[in-house]
Scaffold this motif. Sequence first.
Motif, mmCIF file in Angstrom:
data_model
loop_
_atom_site.group_PDB
_atom_site.id
_atom_site.type_symbol
_atom_site.label_atom_id
_atom_site.label_comp_id
_atom_site.label_asym_id
_atom_site.label_seq_id
_atom_site.Cartn_x
_atom_site.Cartn_y
_atom_site.Cartn_z
ATOM 1 N N GLY A 1 1.069 11.622 -0.987
ATOM 2 C CA GLY A 1 0.911 12.377 0.226
ATOM 3 C C GLY A 1 1.343 11.836 1.378
ATOM 4 O O GLY A 1 2.248 12.140 2.122
ATOM 5 N N HIS A 2 0.546 10.802 1.928
ATOM 6 C CA HIS A 2 1.070 9.953 3.178
ATOM 7 C C HIS A 2 2.117 9.439 3.061
ATOM 8 O O HIS A 2 3.270 9.348 3.739
ATOM 9 N N THR A 3 2.774 9.069 1.544
ATOM 10 C CA THR A 3 4.082 8.577 1.271
ATOM 11 C C THR A 3 3.982 9.055 -0.291
ATOM 12 O O THR A 3 3.098 9.391 -0.816
ATOM 13 N N SER B 1 0.910 -0.952 -0.086
ATOM 14 C CA SER B 1 -0.128 0.057 -0.026
ATOM 15 C C SER B 1 0.574 1.316 0.040
ATOM 16 O O SER B 1 0.766 2.199 -0.655
ATOM 17 N N HIS B 2 1.785 1.160 0.779
ATOM 18 C CA HIS B 2 2.892 2.397 0.652
ATOM 19 C C HIS B 2 4.214 1.861 1.659
ATOM 20 O O HIS B 2 3.834 0.796 2.547
ATOM 21 N N ALA B 3 5.306 2.552 1.243
ATOM 22 C CA ALA B 3 6.519 2.309 1.833
ATOM 23 C C ALA B 3 6.781 3.107 3.456
ATOM 24 O O ALA B 3 7.458 3.916 3.839
ATOM 25 N N HIS B 4 5.871 2.244 4.335
ATOM 26 C CA HIS B 4 5.973 2.319 6.090
ATOM 27 C C HIS B 4 6.222 1.248 6.514
ATOM 28 O O HIS B 4 5.676 0.315 5.852
ATOM 29 N N PHE B 5 7.180 1.100 7.502
ATOM 30 C CA PHE B 5 7.595 -0.222 8.067
ATOM 31 C C PHE B 5 6.211 -1.220 8.399
ATOM 32 O O PHE B 5 6.572 -2.353 8.245
ATOM 33 N N ASP B 6 4.904 -0.693 8.776
ATOM 34 C CA ASP B 6 4.125 -1.617 9.215
ATOM 35 C C ASP B 6 3.438 -2.151 7.772
ATOM 36 O O ASP B 6 2.632 -2.870 8.203
ATOM 37 N N HIS B 7 3.842 -1.644 6.516
ATOM 38 C CA HIS B 7 3.263 -2.485 5.396
ATOM 39 C C HIS B 7 4.033 -3.108 4.618
ATOM 40 O O HIS B 7 3.926 -3.975 3.816
ATOM 41 N N ASP B 8 5.427 -2.517 4.824
ATOM 42 C CA ASP B 8 6.571 -3.114 3.963
ATOM 43 C C ASP B 8 7.845 -3.644 4.663
ATOM 44 O O ASP B 8 8.663 -4.068 3.891
HETATM 45 ZN ZN LIG Z 1 1.761 4.720 6.821
#
Ligand SMILES: [Zn+2]
Length: 291
Positions: free
Chosen positions: A174-176, A96-103
């Motif tokens: 926006g969010h990433t 969904s996006h490159a933040h540690f909780d998703h990737d």
């Molecule tokens: Zn996020």
Amino acid sequence: MKSRLRRCILLLIFPLLLAGSAIAQSDPAWTEPFPPFQIAGNLYYIGSKGLASYLITTSQGNILINSDMEANVPLLQASIEKLGFKFSDTKILLISHAHFDHDGGSAKIKQLTGAKYMVMDADVPVVESGGKADFQYGSDPTLLYPPTKVDGVLHDGDEVKLGGTVLVAHLTPGHTKGCTTWTMKVTDAGKIYNVVIVGSPNVNPGYKLINNAAYPGIAQDYERMFRVLNSLPCDIFLGAHGSYFGLEEKYPLLKKGIANPFIDPDGYKKYVAQTQQEFRTELAKQQAAAK
Ligand SMILES: [Zn+2]
């Protein structure tokens, strides 16, 4: 005695409050198992209670969306196997996006399954640096994760195809910078449904929407993202966290065998309108403070 105890607790908690990330990272719902289930057609929920992941099964192997944190990988594998599928059949990994909780679990999943990792162009530097290139969190060591090689770079509107299933990558930044909203069509009981998996419309605490040297176009990107979300036809409403679409409220209704609660076009519209309002309120607040 009591107040001394409270002071002790506060002293313990205070450093965590300073680093909001440390609290986020220890959100127990993120690693709490959730029953895997069929959402509709060849689309399955395999995430935890707090982190949403999806499996799309095809005759040519499976697509997995969101690797979550590294600690979640055994949970994802167990969920896939509980549904009767093979983890090793995972051919394509998306996020969904490159933040540690998703990737954060992507390196592990690639290593275990050999899946091809496909990421939206603007999120690629973040993924390949293990989070260091993130405009907001790059220097926070608690939010970094194993750098992971991307096998296929996606651009806005690209299609990811496997075994007759087509997923469309919509850039919703926006969010990433490379935040991605996935759409696909599923066929269930002879009917075709439009699925939307929202990347994230959230303005995180500390995000600078104006005069942001690390992300100068951030506010325009949020506006663009809401234009995209508003334009997408949606029957089945999903997202990167279960809280976006009411996972915990809807799941028990699914079990009762009434109309599929995840078919929720009104809920989607309401959610987009509400998060857009939240963004605009925050933007106005920051603009007023900058005057
Ligand atoms: Zn996020």
